[in-house]
Enzyme design. Sequence first.
Site, PDB file in Angstrom:
ATOM      1  N   HIS A  71      31.627  31.086  49.772  1.00 46.26           N
ATOM      2  CA  HIS A  71      31.878  29.967  48.856  1.00 46.26           C
ATOM      3  C   HIS A  71      32.314  28.765  49.662  1.00 46.26           C
ATOM      4  O   HIS A  71      33.515  28.555  49.837  1.00 46.26           O
ATOM      5  CB  HIS A  71      32.945  30.368  47.845  1.00 46.26           C
ATOM      6  CG  HIS A  71      33.114  29.411  46.707  1.00 46.26           C
ATOM      7  ND1 HIS A  71      34.039  28.397  46.729  1.00 46.26           N
ATOM      8  CD2 HIS A  71      32.491  29.327  45.517  1.00 46.26           C
ATOM      9  CE1 HIS A  71      33.991  27.737  45.580  1.00 46.26           C
ATOM     10  NE2 HIS A  71      33.064  28.279  44.840  1.00 46.26           N
ATOM     11  N   VAL A  77      35.490  26.886  50.887  1.00 48.75           N
ATOM     12  CA  VAL A  77      36.598  26.479  50.020  1.00 48.75           C
ATOM     13  C   VAL A  77      36.947  27.660  49.111  1.00 48.75           C
ATOM     14  O   VAL A  77      36.070  28.417  48.700  1.00 48.75           O
ATOM     15  CB  VAL A  77      36.234  25.212  49.199  1.00 48.75           C
ATOM     16  CG1 VAL A  77      35.055  25.449  48.294  1.00 48.75           C
ATOM     17  CG2 VAL A  77      37.429  24.694  48.440  1.00 48.75           C
ATOM     18  N   GLY A  80      38.145  27.859  42.723  1.00 51.27           N
ATOM     19  CA  GLY A  80      39.220  27.500  41.802  1.00 51.27           C
ATOM     20  C   GLY A  80      39.565  28.611  40.836  1.00 51.27           C
ATOM     21  O   GLY A  80      40.721  28.783  40.460  1.00 51.27           O
ATOM     22  N   CYS A  81      38.561  29.401  40.446  1.00 53.64           N
ATOM     23  CA  CYS A  81      38.814  30.487  39.504  1.00 53.64           C
ATOM     24  C   CYS A  81      39.758  31.538  40.081  1.00 53.64           C
ATOM     25  O   CYS A  81      40.488  32.191  39.344  1.00 53.64           O
ATOM     26  CB  CYS A  81      37.509  31.118  39.039  1.00 53.64           C
ATOM     27  SG  CYS A  81      36.520  31.832  40.368  1.00 53.64           S
ATOM     28  N   ASP A  85      43.065  32.791  38.339  1.00 58.83           N
ATOM     29  CA  ASP A  85      43.281  34.219  38.107  1.00 58.83           C
ATOM     30  C   ASP A  85      44.636  34.662  38.656  1.00 58.83           C
ATOM     31  O   ASP A  85      45.329  35.469  38.034  1.00 58.83           O
ATOM     32  CB  ASP A  85      42.158  35.044  38.729  1.00 58.83           C
ATOM     33  CG  ASP A  85      42.162  36.465  38.195  1.00 58.83           C
ATOM     34  OD1 ASP A  85      41.804  36.645  37.010  1.00 58.83           O
ATOM     35  OD2 ASP A  85      42.547  37.389  38.938  1.00 58.83           O
TER      36      ASP A  85
END
Length: 172
Positions: A71, A77, A80-81, A85
């Site tokens: 990613h 990076v 964001g998930c 989480d």
Amino acid sequence: MSATERNSFDKEDLVKCGNGELFESDIRLPKDNMLMMDRILNIDSTSGEFGKGEIIAELDITPDLWFFDCHFDSDPVMPGCLGLDAMWQLVGFFLGWNGAKGKGRALGVGEVKFTGQVLPTNKKVTYRIVMKRVVLRRLVMGIADAEMLVDGKVIYTAKDLKVGLFQDTTVF
């Protein structure tokens, strides 16, 4: 001292939670790569802006973390998930630490803002979860606001994170 009497947890403790060995219930954190914290520095049931409790946790960032490889290619990076989480994971952990029983499930979030990123060159992510409401009746649910910092700078905020604990998840 039982886990519910403690205010901090190291990586070994968090792995035990993932294996169902930390609390006297079926509260579990994710295992292996999906465990998004290395330690809980402090957890209590009375601090925070709402007086309902607070959790401070950290994740050490190293360039070899699994998500940097996929990613994205040539632009690594942290997704964001995964930060979001982690915030849900910590709300569920708080409920188990409070003695609640059940299997944790994320129920939603009111608002999320991303204003920065986690790169392989960063050193540490800090999560601050502030409990707004804790329901420990037939319905077991935690509602919290949270922020995620990278190397001391706030980069994610979340309002009204909701996590519920369920005895039977087959009907969920």
